[in-house]
Design a protein around this motif. Structure first.
Motif, mmCIF file in Angstrom:
data_model
loop_
_atom_site.group_PDB
_atom_site.id
_atom_site.type_symbol
_atom_site.label_atom_id
_atom_site.label_comp_id
_atom_site.label_asym_id
_atom_site.label_seq_id
_atom_site.Cartn_x
_atom_site.Cartn_y
_atom_site.Cartn_z
ATOM 1 N N LYS A 3 7.337 19.033 -41.112
ATOM 2 C CA LYS A 3 7.231 19.410 -39.704
ATOM 3 C C LYS A 3 5.825 19.946 -39.433
ATOM 4 N N LEU A 4 5.394 19.783 -38.190
ATOM 5 C CA LEU A 4 4.115 20.323 -37.738
ATOM 6 C C LEU A 4 4.351 21.070 -36.441
ATOM 7 N N LEU A 5 3.945 22.343 -36.410
ATOM 8 C CA LEU A 5 4.016 23.147 -35.186
ATOM 9 C C LEU A 5 2.607 23.299 -34.642
ATOM 10 N N VAL A 6 2.406 22.913 -33.381
ATOM 11 C CA VAL A 6 1.103 23.043 -32.727
ATOM 12 C C VAL A 6 1.180 24.203 -31.745
ATOM 13 N N ASP A 7 0.369 25.230 -31.970
ATOM 14 C CA ASP A 7 0.362 26.416 -31.118
ATOM 15 C C ASP A 7 0.034 26.022 -29.686
ATOM 16 N N GLU A 8 0.882 26.420 -28.742
ATOM 17 C CA GLU A 8 0.706 26.007 -27.355
ATOM 18 C C GLU A 8 -0.479 26.674 -26.676
ATOM 19 N N THR A 9 -0.991 27.769 -27.267
ATOM 20 C CA THR A 9 -2.136 28.477 -26.692
ATOM 21 C C THR A 9 -3.449 28.034 -27.305
ATOM 22 N N THR A 10 -3.524 28.018 -28.639
ATOM 23 C CA THR A 10 -4.780 27.743 -29.343
ATOM 24 C C THR A 10 -4.913 26.298 -29.800
ATOM 25 N N GLY A 11 -3.793 25.585 -29.908
ATOM 26 C CA GLY A 11 -3.843 24.236 -30.466
ATOM 27 C C GLY A 11 -3.874 24.208 -31.983
ATOM 28 N N LYS A 12 -3.763 25.371 -32.617
ATOM 29 C CA LYS A 12 -3.782 25.434 -34.081
ATOM 30 C C LYS A 12 -2.589 24.685 -34.661
ATOM 31 N N GLU A 13 -2.828 23.938 -35.742
ATOM 32 C CA GLU A 13 -1.780 23.164 -36.391
ATOM 33 C C GLU A 13 -1.212 23.937 -37.577
ATOM 34 N N LEU A 14 0.112 24.093 -37.602
ATOM 35 C CA LEU A 14 0.787 24.824 -38.670
ATOM 36 C C LEU A 14 1.755 23.873 -39.377
ATOM 37 N N PRO A 15 1.422 23.387 -40.576
ATOM 38 C CA PRO A 15 2.383 22.572 -41.331
ATOM 39 C C PRO A 15 3.506 23.470 -41.848
ATOM 40 N N ILE A 16 4.735 23.191 -41.472
ATOM 41 C CA ILE A 16 5.869 24.036 -41.842
ATOM 42 C C ILE A 16 6.959 23.176 -42.465
ATOM 43 N N SER A 17 7.902 23.829 -43.145
ATOM 44 C CA SER A 17 8.901 23.078 -43.909
ATOM 45 C C SER A 17 10.081 22.623 -43.064
ATOM 46 N N GLY A 18 10.294 23.242 -41.898
ATOM 47 C CA GLY A 18 11.442 22.875 -41.076
ATOM 48 C C GLY A 18 11.309 23.434 -39.677
ATOM 49 N N GLU A 19 12.362 23.300 -38.893
ATOM 50 C CA GLU A 19 12.349 23.800 -37.523
ATOM 51 C C GLU A 19 12.135 25.316 -37.507
ATOM 52 N N PRO A 20 11.186 25.831 -36.692
ATOM 53 C CA PRO A 20 10.964 27.285 -36.645
ATOM 54 C C PRO A 20 12.089 28.003 -35.917
ATOM 55 N N ILE A 21 12.555 29.074 -36.514
ATOM 56 C CA ILE A 21 13.632 29.872 -35.937
ATOM 57 C C ILE A 21 13.091 31.270 -35.675
ATOM 58 N N PRO A 22 12.798 31.639 -34.428
ATOM 59 C CA PRO A 22 12.174 32.939 -34.136
ATOM 60 C C PRO A 22 13.097 34.103 -34.488
ATOM 61 N N SER A 23 12.488 35.198 -34.975
ATOM 62 C CA SER A 23 13.239 36.420 -35.216
ATOM 63 C C SER A 23 13.605 37.056 -33.878
ATOM 64 N N PRO A 24 14.486 38.062 -33.871
ATOM 65 C CA PRO A 24 14.894 38.677 -32.594
ATOM 66 C C PRO A 24 13.723 39.191 -31.753
ATOM 67 N N SER A 25 12.668 39.706 -32.397
ATOM 68 C CA SER A 25 11.524 40.229 -31.648
ATOM 69 C C SER A 25 10.544 39.131 -31.253
ATOM 70 N N GLY A 26 10.621 37.977 -31.918
ATOM 71 C CA GLY A 26 9.661 36.909 -31.684
ATOM 72 C C GLY A 26 8.378 37.064 -32.471
ATOM 73 N N ASN A 27 8.249 38.123 -33.275
ATOM 74 C CA ASN A 27 7.032 38.352 -34.050
ATOM 75 C C ASN A 27 7.011 37.568 -35.357
ATOM 76 N N ARG A 28 8.139 37.009 -35.754
ATOM 77 C CA ARG A 28 8.223 36.208 -36.965
ATOM 78 C C ARG A 28 9.045 34.962 -36.682
ATOM 79 N N PHE A 29 8.861 33.961 -37.531
ATOM 80 C CA PHE A 29 9.813 32.856 -37.499
ATOM 81 C C PHE A 29 10.093 32.394 -38.922
ATOM 82 N N LEU A 30 11.245 31.793 -39.072
ATOM 83 C CA LEU A 30 11.758 31.347 -40.355
ATOM 84 C C LEU A 30 11.867 29.831 -40.345
#
Length: 263
Positions: free
Chosen positions: A163-190
C-alpha cells in the motif's frame, strides 16, 4: 575658565556613559540573538513509542465489545455486478471509487493525478507497463481517501502487493503494509500486513510528526505462513485487539483466536 572646565567634565562623563553602554549592549547581544533563534525555531517534540510490544490472549466477548463500536476507515463499497464480468474488475472498481473522490483522476492507463490541499498536482505512475505473461515494476490502483490523512493506493508488484499513502497536505509518499487505521486521537495509525508468503505478516505503528507521519514501530508478529492477523481494532492509544486466523487449516480444525498487542 570654570565654564570650560565644566564642559570638559560633562563631555568626559558622557564618553564614560557611552563606553559603559556599548560594553553592556555588546555583552547582551548574543543572548538577544539566541532568544530570537529559539523563538523562530522551537525545539521539535518527538513522541517516541518506547516500550516493546507485549501480547496477551483475550476472549471473543472482549473483542466483540469494541468491534460493535468500530467504524471502517474507508467507505466499504459493494462492487456492482457489472464489474464481475469485466476482464479487469480492479479498474472497474477503481472507476467507481474515483467517481466518489474528485481530487483524484486517472489521466491514462499508467498514471493517476492527485490535487493536494494547496491545489498543487501530484502524479502517481506505474514504473513499468503490465504484460499478460510477465511484468516487473509497480502498478498503482486507487483505493480511496482516508479522512484527515491522505489518499490510499494499492501497489502491485510481481507476486506481491503493498500500500502507498500519499499525504493530502504535503504530497509525501508513505509505503505502508496495509490500510491505515487511525487511533482515537488521530495522532497515530496502525497498519496490518497479512501477506506471509511475501514477508508481510505483522503490524506497523505510525506517529504524527512534523506535519506528516513517521514509522515508530515495525513488528513481525508471526513466523508461520499458516497464521495471519486480521480485523484490528484500537483500544485506547497504546493497544489494539485482533483476530488470529489460520487460512490454510482444514475447515473446523483451527477456530479463530483473539489477542491484543500493547506498546
Amino acid at each position: 575658565m570654570n565654564s570650560v572646565k565644566n564642559i570638559k567634565i560633562v563631555i568626559g562623563v558622557a564618553v564614560i556613559v557611552l563606553v559603559i553602554s556599548g560594553y553592556v549592549f555588546k555583552n547582551r547581544l548574543p543572548d538577544t540573538k539566541e532568544q530570537r533563534v529559539v523563538t523562530q525555531n522551537p525545539p521539535t517534540i518527538n513522541f517516541e513509542i518506547k516500550t516493546t510490544p507485549t501480547f496477551k490472549t483475550i476472549t471473543k466477548e472482549e473483542y466483540l465489545h469494541y468491534y460493535n463500536f468500530a467504524k471502517p476507515t474507508l467507505e466499504i463499497t459493494n462492487t456492482h455486478r457489472q464489474c464481475w464480468e469485466k476482464n479487469d474488475d480492479t479498474l472497474c472498481r477503481e472507476g467507481y471509487i474515483l467517481s466518489k473522490n474528485p481530487n483524484v483522476i486517472r489521466i491514462n492507463k499508467n498514471c493517476l493525478e492527485i490535487t493536494l490541499q494547496d491545489k498543487n498536482k501530484k502524479r502517481i505512475c506505474n514504473t513499468k507497463e503490465q504484460h499478460p505473461d510477465n511484468w516487473s515494476g509497480e502498478i498503482y490502483t486507487f483505493l480511496g481517501h482516508v479522512p484527515s490523512m491522505g489518499y490510499l493506493f494499492e501497489i502491485a508488484i510481481w507476486e506481491g502487493r503493498g500500500k502507498l499513502l500519499v499525504d493530502e497536505t504535503t504530497g509525501k509518499e508513505l509505503p505502508i503494509s496495509g490500510e491505515p487505521i487511525p487511533s482515537p486521537s488521530g495522532n497515530r495509525f496502525l497498519t496490518i500486513g497479512s501477506d506471509p508468503d511475501h514477508g508481510q505478516n505483522g503490524f506497523e505503528v505510525w506517529q504524527k510528526e512534523g506535519g506528516s507521519y513517521a514509522k515508530k514501530l515495525d513488528k513481525l508478529t508471526l513466523d508461520s505462513y499458516d497464521e495471519e492477523i486480521t480485523n484490528p481494532l484500537w483500544v485506547g492509544e497504546n493497544s489494539f485487539y485482533f483476530i488470529k486466523r489460520f487460512p490454510n487449516a482444514e475447515p473446523g480444525t483451527s477456530p479463530d483466536q483473539y489477542g491484543a498487542f500493547s506498546f
